[in-house]
Design an enzyme around this catalytic site. Sequence first.
Site, mmCIF file in Angstrom:
data_model
loop_
_atom_site.group_PDB
_atom_site.id
_atom_site.type_symbol
_atom_site.label_atom_id
_atom_site.label_comp_id
_atom_site.label_asym_id
_atom_site.label_seq_id
_atom_site.Cartn_x
_atom_site.Cartn_y
_atom_site.Cartn_z
ATOM 1 N N ASN A 183 -4.503 85.233 -58.874
ATOM 2 C CA ASN A 183 -5.857 84.673 -58.947
ATOM 3 C C ASN A 183 -6.622 84.788 -57.630
ATOM 4 O OD1 ASN A 183 -5.723 83.707 -61.707
ATOM 5 N ND2 ASN A 183 -4.282 82.164 -60.957
ATOM 6 N N ALA A 184 -6.162 85.671 -56.750
ATOM 7 C CA ALA A 184 -6.843 85.847 -55.465
ATOM 8 C C ALA A 184 -6.728 87.300 -55.040
ATOM 9 C CB ALA A 184 -6.243 84.931 -54.397
ATOM 10 N N GLU A 202 -8.565 97.874 -50.747
ATOM 11 C CA GLU A 202 -9.334 97.583 -49.518
ATOM 12 C C GLU A 202 -10.732 97.064 -49.843
ATOM 13 O OE1 GLU A 202 -7.809 97.409 -46.893
ATOM 14 O OE2 GLU A 202 -6.120 98.787 -47.019
ATOM 15 N N THR A 213 -13.109 96.413 -53.595
ATOM 16 C CA THR A 213 -13.692 97.278 -54.621
ATOM 17 C C THR A 213 -15.056 97.809 -54.186
ATOM 18 O OG1 THR A 213 -14.808 95.433 -55.703
ATOM 19 C CG2 THR A 213 -12.548 95.925 -56.420
#
Length: 391
Positions: free
Chosen positions: A133-134, A374, A376
């Site tokens: 979730n991160a 890195e 989106t």
Amino acid sequence: MSTRPETGGYMTEDRRMIQQSARDFAMREVLPVANRLDPEQGDIPMALRDKMAEMGYFGITIDEKYGGLGLGCFEYCLVAEELARAWMSVASIIARGNGMIGFDAMSEAQRAEIMPRVASGQYLGAFSMSEPNAGSDVANISCRARRDGDDWLITGNKYWCTFADGADYIIVIARTDPDVDPKRRHKGLSIFLVDKPRGQLPPGCQGNPIPKIGYFGWKTWELAFDDCRVPASAMVGEEGKAFYAVTHGLEKARAHTAARAIGLARAALEDATAYAQERIQFGRPIGDFQAIRFKLATMATEIEAARQLMYFVCTEIDSGRRCDKEAAMVKYFASEMAERVTSQGLQILGGAGYTKLHAMERHWRDARLTKIFEGTSEIQQRIISDHLLGR
């Protein structure tokens, strides 16, 4: 026809030599391995890693006093482009020496102990920040580290940790202050360097490889830390300051991703150019037809535009100037370009491009990833637009 990139005004004689040496190494040592192992999803061999270490590729940006080459982001990206032209995973593994986020936060004692081994390729790491979730939302990290006497115990789930098994250590971003103000959650994160045996996960950590569609050569893992014990000395930098170390390292990381994207696009251009000269249809090489010639011309132009922007960004980084907007631009532009160019390359090969008999499908699969990791493309657009319009 030569597809060798023009080098422009940024290139010195030393840089040309570094570029040519890396090109020769990539085509001689890396490409045959990639063509053999990528189809079977094999790992980068230790023998190849040892050869890369002999070339100094794990210590390009590491200070000479630690055994590195003491060069800049420019040279780092020159080498990365050449390696990515052969196999993006090999261009990526050099970041496990040169570009590990957290190095800048190390104490001098930690640097003196660790950096010589890193520069020699004997001590390479994995980076574990993302969670289920991160991802780009770094402040949402929930993996916890709590004090237990003189140690820390790390507990929580991580995702997208490439090289977790093959690395000699894992950099883990974990929350050390769970009670921080929800609006300032980025202030509760810390960095830990978790030592581990090469080929295994650390004690107190289990995991499984994630089934990927590309980026073969090494495995990417989901990890579950369950009271993974590390000494207090494993903390890198100040407690609660991981967010700043992560964001500080992203400019070089994004330039490196741009270099990898450019290398992939160049591979597609070179492979498509060779195929267009060999493939005969209607009694002529397909490279004689304007539709194919114009595709190649557009591909070459877009690659060169991305390369020159990368050279500019690398120069800014090496000059010590802040360039988060420009780094976001080059990462965004180069990765979007790489997907277009590799797709066009596959189109030129036609049905042959949609087989594993040619490397084009590898270039295409790996290029697609550059738009995601890195940060989106959408995250890069957010950074750029924030500079233009404010937050």
